[in-house]
Scaffold this active site. Structure first.
Site, PDB file in Angstrom:
ATOM      1  N   LYS A 106     -31.355 -32.095  10.693  1.00 60.21           N
ATOM      2  CA  LYS A 106     -30.809 -33.443  10.490  1.00 60.21           C
ATOM      3  C   LYS A 106     -30.026 -33.552   9.190  1.00 60.21           C
ATOM      4  O   LYS A 106     -29.201 -34.429   9.038  1.00 60.21           O
ATOM      5  CB  LYS A 106     -31.912 -34.496  10.561  1.00 60.21           C
ATOM      6  CG  LYS A 106     -33.020 -34.305   9.557  1.00 60.21           C
ATOM      7  CD  LYS A 106     -34.070 -35.394   9.686  1.00 60.21           C
ATOM      8  CE  LYS A 106     -35.194 -35.200   8.696  1.00 60.21           C
ATOM      9  NZ  LYS A 106     -36.151 -34.155   9.102  1.00 60.21           N
ATOM     10  N   LYS A 112     -29.730 -23.161  10.329  1.00 62.40           N
ATOM     11  CA  LYS A 112     -30.430 -23.783  11.458  1.00 62.40           C
ATOM     12  C   LYS A 112     -29.904 -25.197  11.694  1.00 62.40           C
ATOM     13  O   LYS A 112     -29.461 -25.868  10.751  1.00 62.40           O
ATOM     14  CB  LYS A 112     -31.937 -23.802  11.200  1.00 62.40           C
ATOM     15  CG  LYS A 112     -32.379 -24.785  10.154  1.00 62.40           C
ATOM     16  CD  LYS A 112     -33.887 -24.993  10.111  1.00 62.40           C
ATOM     17  CE  LYS A 112     -34.195 -26.035   9.039  1.00 62.40           C
ATOM     18  NZ  LYS A 112     -35.581 -26.307   8.799  1.00 62.40           N
ATOM     19  N   LYS A 114     -36.297 -28.825  -0.207  1.00 67.59           N
ATOM     20  CA  LYS A 114     -36.176 -30.282  -0.175  1.00 67.59           C
ATOM     21  C   LYS A 114     -36.123 -30.873  -1.575  1.00 67.59           C
ATOM     22  O   LYS A 114     -35.390 -31.822  -1.828  1.00 67.59           O
ATOM     23  CB  LYS A 114     -37.356 -30.902   0.587  1.00 67.59           C
ATOM     24  CG  LYS A 114     -37.250 -30.732   2.087  1.00 67.59           C
ATOM     25  CD  LYS A 114     -38.268 -31.623   2.780  1.00 67.59           C
ATOM     26  CE  LYS A 114     -38.361 -31.318   4.252  1.00 67.59           C
ATOM     27  NZ  LYS A 114     -39.418 -32.079   4.919  1.00 67.59           N
TER      28      LYS A 114
END
Ligand code: TYM
Length: 356
Positions: free
Chosen positions: A221, A218, A135
């Site tokens: 979002k 995967k 992230k």
């Protein structure tokens, strides 16, 4: 089939008051309200298990709004998405009579225990958390917040506060559960038995649902293309279209083989989980038929699933007062458990009890 983790959850709660331990093992899990709609990976990898576990476990589920502010947020959007997340959890089948459903920020003990856990975590240990690396790489490590860095430690506190035996999550959360186990053991050995050491509850078949356009990553979002992401609150027509344009392979045989045929295998997993038909039954059903037939049928299965889900979600949103009071009741129940654990942890680390 539960997690591959062979270690049974160790219950280290003090047995001092002689009260019987809860008859049912306890589970706790959380979901972020960042995206608005849940996606199919959230549902199949986690929320579906949450619903099932209500019948066998003492279940605590929460919308993790404290975690949601580790990246920049719009306040109005966060508020709306927090209620939307709760509404979706109810629409998915959580029943406030059978589980404790609450919002993380309504229970201040999460932030309080997180501080204690922060002080028990090594800087290097926290630096090894892969979700932070991923992230923070996206926004540039220098701009990432300290909150994002300590995100997993707040998650540790979430779990330990409830003395959870199991944590139903998808595969991407495994490292955070490992950290939880490590810190629970560290605290227990340094200060005396205080926390239950939890184990992950990860269903192998659905531990990782893949992107429909790129079955090597995967479903998430932050997918590179929205076409690979099935949002449960999308227009059903959009969902059907996405399923029909899912990437498969140049072969035509419908067979489960995660290595050689990841796209088809992902579709079979989704199909099997939503209908209850086994993968072997599906392979047989589609023998000699092309990918088109499989995708058309799966699109219908998906539409049949998301259509009532959208309606139910909207019904909960249409009555915000009931929704808020239901969450308030959940928070009250959650706090009664969390406060007791926090008091015990505060006492163990040497804080003078506050006089009331
Ligand atoms: P979050 O909000 O990213 O995701 C919620 C749940 O969905 C699962 N999941 C998936 N499962 C299978 N395939 C996928 N493609 C997929 N994508 C997401 C996640 O594994 C998760 O179980 N850190 C957590 C929230 C959290 C939490 C907790 C969880 C905060 N405190 C305490 C458990 C216990 C998160 O960001 O989940």
């Amino acid at each position: 089939m539960a997690s591959s983790d062979p270690t049974p959850a160790a219950d280290h709660r003090p047995q001092g008051d002689g009260s019987a331990p809860p008859a049912r093992p306890r589970v706790l899990s959380g979901i972020q309200p960042t995206a608005g709609s849940f996606h199919l990976g959230n549902y199949l990898g986690a929320v579906r298990q949450w619903v099932a576990l209500q019948d066998t476990h003492d279940a605590f589920y929460m919308v993790v709004d404290l975690h949601a502010i580790t990246v920049p947020q719009d306040p109005a959007e966060l508020r709306a998405n927090t209620r939307l997340a709760a509404a979706q959890l109810l629409a998915a089948g959580l029943d406030p009579e059978r589980c404790t459903l609450f919002v993380q920020s309504h229970v201040p003990e999460h932030a309080q225990l997180a501080w204690v856990m922060n002080c028990l975590t090594g800087f290097g240990e926290a630096s090894r958390m892969t979700q932070f690396k991923d992230k923070s790489a996206k926004q540039g490590a220098d701009r990432a917040s300290v909150g994002l860095f300590t995100y997993p430690i707040l998650q540790v506190a979430d779990i330990l506060l409830y003395q959870a035996h199991e944590v139903p999550v998808g595969e991407d959360q495994r490292q955070h559960i490992e950290l939880t186990r490590d810190l629970a053991e560290r605290f227990n050995s340094r200060f005396g038995r205080t926390f239950t050491v939890p184990r992950p509850h990860i269903l192998k078949e659905v531990a990782k649902i893949y992107d429909l356009q790129d079955p090597s990553i995967k479903m998430s979002k932050s997918a590179s293309t929205p076409k690979g992401l099935i949002n449960l609150l999308d227009e059903p027509r959009t969902t059907a279209k996405k399923v029909k344009s899912a990437v498969t392979d140049t072969d035509t045989v419908i067979r489960y083989d995660a290595e050689a045929k990841p796209g088809v295998s992902n579709l079979l997993t989704v199909y099997s989980t939503l209908t209850g038909a086994s993968v072997a039954e599906l392979e047989q059903k589609y023998e000699g038929k092309g990918y088109g037939a499989l995708k058309t049928d799966l699109a219908e299965v998906m539409v049949d699933f998301v259509t009532p889900f959208r309606t139910r979600t909207q019904q909960y949103l249409d009555d915000p007062e009931t929704l808020d009071s239901l969450l308030a009741k959940g928070a009250e129940k959650a706090r009664s458990v969390a406060a007791e654990t926090l008091a015990s942890a505060y006492d163990k680390v040497g804080f003078v009890p506050a006089k009331h």
